[in-house]
Design a protein around this motif. Sequence first.
Motif, PDB file in Angstrom:
ATOM      1  N   GLY A  67      12.272 -46.228 -42.817  1.00  0.00           N
ATOM      2  CA  GLY A  67      11.680 -45.278 -41.880  1.00  0.00           C
ATOM      3  C   GLY A  67      12.716 -44.528 -41.069  1.00  0.00           C
ATOM      4  O   GLY A  67      12.556 -43.333 -40.800  1.00  0.00           O
ATOM      5  N   LYS A  68      13.793 -45.208 -40.689  1.00  0.00           N
ATOM      6  CA  LYS A  68      14.889 -44.543 -39.953  1.00  0.00           C
ATOM      7  C   LYS A  68      15.498 -43.423 -40.775  1.00  0.00           C
ATOM      8  O   LYS A  68      16.012 -42.454 -40.233  1.00  0.00           O
ATOM      9  CB  LYS A  68      15.992 -45.547 -39.615  1.00  0.00           C
ATOM     10  N   ARG A  69      15.448 -43.572 -42.098  1.00  0.00           N
ATOM     11  CA  ARG A  69      16.040 -42.592 -42.999  1.00  0.00           C
ATOM     12  C   ARG A  69      14.991 -41.627 -43.562  1.00  0.00           C
ATOM     13  O   ARG A  69      15.289 -40.832 -44.442  1.00  0.00           O
ATOM     14  CB  ARG A  69      16.742 -43.319 -44.137  1.00  0.00           C
ATOM     15  N   LYS A  70      13.753 -41.779 -43.097  1.00  0.00           N
ATOM     16  CA  LYS A  70      12.632 -40.964 -43.574  1.00  0.00           C
ATOM     17  C   LYS A  70      12.454 -41.085 -45.086  1.00  0.00           C
ATOM     18  O   LYS A  70      12.216 -40.101 -45.796  1.00  0.00           O
ATOM     19  CB  LYS A  70      12.788 -39.512 -43.137  1.00  0.00           C
ATOM     20  N   ILE A  71      12.601 -42.329 -45.570  1.00  0.00           N
ATOM     21  CA  ILE A  71      12.449 -42.642 -46.987  1.00  0.00           C
ATOM     22  C   ILE A  71      11.159 -43.433 -47.164  1.00  0.00           C
ATOM     23  O   ILE A  71      10.877 -44.352 -46.388  1.00  0.00           O
ATOM     24  CB  ILE A  71      13.634 -43.500 -47.484  1.00  0.00           C
ATOM     25  N   LYS A  72      10.399 -43.103 -48.189  1.00  0.00           N
ATOM     26  CA  LYS A  72       9.190 -43.860 -48.518  1.00  0.00           C
ATOM     27  C   LYS A  72       9.560 -44.943 -49.520  1.00  0.00           C
ATOM     28  O   LYS A  72      10.123 -44.655 -50.574  1.00  0.00           O
ATOM     29  CB  LYS A  72       8.124 -42.925 -49.082  1.00  0.00           C
TER      30      LYS A  72
END
Length: 138
Positions: A67-72
């Motif tokens: 989530g910190k990296r905006k990755i799903k």
Amino acid sequence: MTKIDKVLYTGKTHTIGGRDGFARSDDNQLDVKLSPPGSAHAGTNPEQLFAAGWSACFIGAMGLAAGKRKIKLPADLAVDAEVDLGTTEGAYFLQARLTISMPGIELELARTLVEEAHQTCPYSKATRGNINVELKLA
């Protein structure tokens, strides 16, 4: 030792009979017969419960890292946890292996997420320096 500033949740159980007993949570969501590891008795054992809790928590920690990296993260993300109960010089010890599967996530990114999760997961923190832990990507 780190002191908690704010308690977010307290898991409460009542256990009787030890490894040949029963455990129940205060909300009755967990109601389990316990049995010694490797026995033919019906029920689960504390090492299986610990493995299930740790792997669930670890997936949550990976979700925070992603989530910190905006990755799903992939829907089929999985952690296979193995917790060994053994002895050394007559004393009992645990050791563990977590095998993490993140289909579709590039290997270096997966390693980064696993390492970050291992730093933030409360189960990983509780075991750090106390038991041997091996992390593997599948």
